[in-house]
Design a protein around this motif. Structure first.
Motif, PDB file in Angstrom:
ATOM      1  N   SER A  37     114.164 120.307  93.164  1.00 32.85           N
ATOM      2  CA  SER A  37     114.434 119.315  92.117  1.00 32.85           C
ATOM      3  C   SER A  37     113.136 118.854  91.465  1.00 32.85           C
ATOM      4  CB  SER A  37     115.150 118.094  92.701  1.00 32.85           C
ATOM      5  OG  SER A  37     116.400 118.435  93.264  1.00 32.85           O
ATOM      6  N   THR A  42     111.958 115.807  88.196  1.00 31.83           N
ATOM      7  CA  THR A  42     112.361 114.855  87.164  1.00 31.83           C
ATOM      8  C   THR A  42     111.305 114.839  86.072  1.00 31.83           C
ATOM      9  OG1 THR A  42     113.522 113.447  88.753  1.00 31.83           O
ATOM     10  CG2 THR A  42     112.945 112.470  86.638  1.00 31.83           C
ATOM     11  N   SER A  76     109.843 113.375  82.387  1.00 30.67           N
ATOM     12  CA  SER A  76     109.814 112.125  81.628  1.00 30.67           C
ATOM     13  C   SER A  76     109.332 112.383  80.216  1.00 30.67           C
ATOM     14  CB  SER A  76     108.878 111.112  82.301  1.00 30.67           C
ATOM     15  OG  SER A  76     109.293 110.817  83.613  1.00 30.67           O
ATOM     16  N   THR A 124     120.643 115.994  84.640  1.00 35.59           N
ATOM     17  CA  THR A 124     121.136 114.711  84.139  1.00 35.59           C
ATOM     18  C   THR A 124     120.111 114.101  83.208  1.00 35.59           C
ATOM     19  OG1 THR A 124     122.355 114.320  86.206  1.00 35.59           O
ATOM     20  CG2 THR A 124     121.980 112.429  84.772  1.00 35.59           C
ATOM     21  N   SER A 172     118.910 110.814  80.993  1.00 28.31           N
ATOM     22  CA  SER A 172     119.084 109.369  80.995  1.00 28.31           C
ATOM     23  C   SER A 172     117.925 108.727  80.246  1.00 28.31           C
ATOM     24  CB  SER A 172     119.160 108.829  82.426  1.00 28.31           C
ATOM     25  OG  SER A 172     117.953 109.080  83.116  1.00 28.31           O
ATOM     26  N   TYR A 223     114.494 110.631  80.497  1.00 30.01           N
ATOM     27  CA  TYR A 223     114.341 111.399  81.732  1.00 30.01           C
ATOM     28  C   TYR A 223     115.257 112.621  81.726  1.00 30.01           C
ATOM     29  CZ  TYR A 223     112.228 107.058  83.382  1.00 30.01           C
ATOM     30  OH  TYR A 223     111.430 105.942  83.521  1.00 30.01           O
ATOM     31  N   GLN A 268     116.646 114.642  85.013  1.00 27.30           N
ATOM     32  CA  GLN A 268     116.700 114.932  86.440  1.00 27.30           C
ATOM     33  C   GLN A 268     117.261 116.340  86.595  1.00 27.30           C
ATOM     34  OE1 GLN A 268     115.851 113.164  89.351  1.00 27.30           O
ATOM     35  NE2 GLN A 268     116.404 115.090  90.359  1.00 27.30           N
ATOM     36  N   ASN A 297     118.289 119.263  89.253  1.00 26.82           N
ATOM     37  CA  ASN A 297     118.608 119.624  90.633  1.00 26.82           C
ATOM     38  C   ASN A 297     119.053 121.080  90.707  1.00 26.82           C
ATOM     39  OD1 ASN A 297     118.168 116.916  91.464  1.00 26.82           O
ATOM     40  ND2 ASN A 297     120.283 116.376  90.963  1.00 26.82           N
TER      41      ASN A 297
END
Length: 124
Positions: free
Chosen positions: A17, A19, A21, A68, A70, A79, A81, A83
């Motif tokens: 994973s 994340t 930005s 995801t 967001s 963001y 995300q 996975n």
């Protein structure tokens, strides 16, 4: 023109994973539909996720259920995300005030406000 800066990329193994930005100008995320995009060597840039000013999200089939998108308006940050990463997710990732995979390739090619991007490498 909206200025953006992406960060958070790196190298991970398949199944891992990350994340990402995207820092942008104040009020960007309440004004524009924002999207995440990626480009692999030899391939066209493609939209993969979008979030509109009301917070509704949509995803390309290739990432649905794994990624995801967001936004934190207080931090002016978008963001992504990610996975269950796969080797085919390896690419440069970009954000932009464009509605992700809803934007035709011709419009992506014409847009000249891309940030530096952040590289994601997934090894098998």
């Amino acid at each position: 023109q909206v200025q953006v800066t992406e960060s958070g990329g790196g190298s991970v193994q398949s199944g891992g994973s990350l994340t990402l930005s995207c820092l942008a100008s104040p009020n960007t995320y309440t004004t524009y539909c924002m999207g995440w995009f990626r480009q692999s060597p030899g391939k066209e840039r493609e939209g993969i996720a979008a979030i509109d000013g009301g917070g509704a999200t949509t995803y390309a089939e290739s990432v649905k259920g794994r990624f995801t998108i967001s936004v934190d308006n207080a931090k002016n940050t978008l963001y992504l995300q990610m996975n269950s990463l796969k080797p085919e997710d390896s690419a440069m990732y970009y954000c932009a005030p464009l509605c992700g995979h809803h934007v035709p390739a011709s419009a992506l090619n014409e847009y000249d406000g891309w940030g530096p991007g952040t590289r994601v490498t997934v090894s098998s």
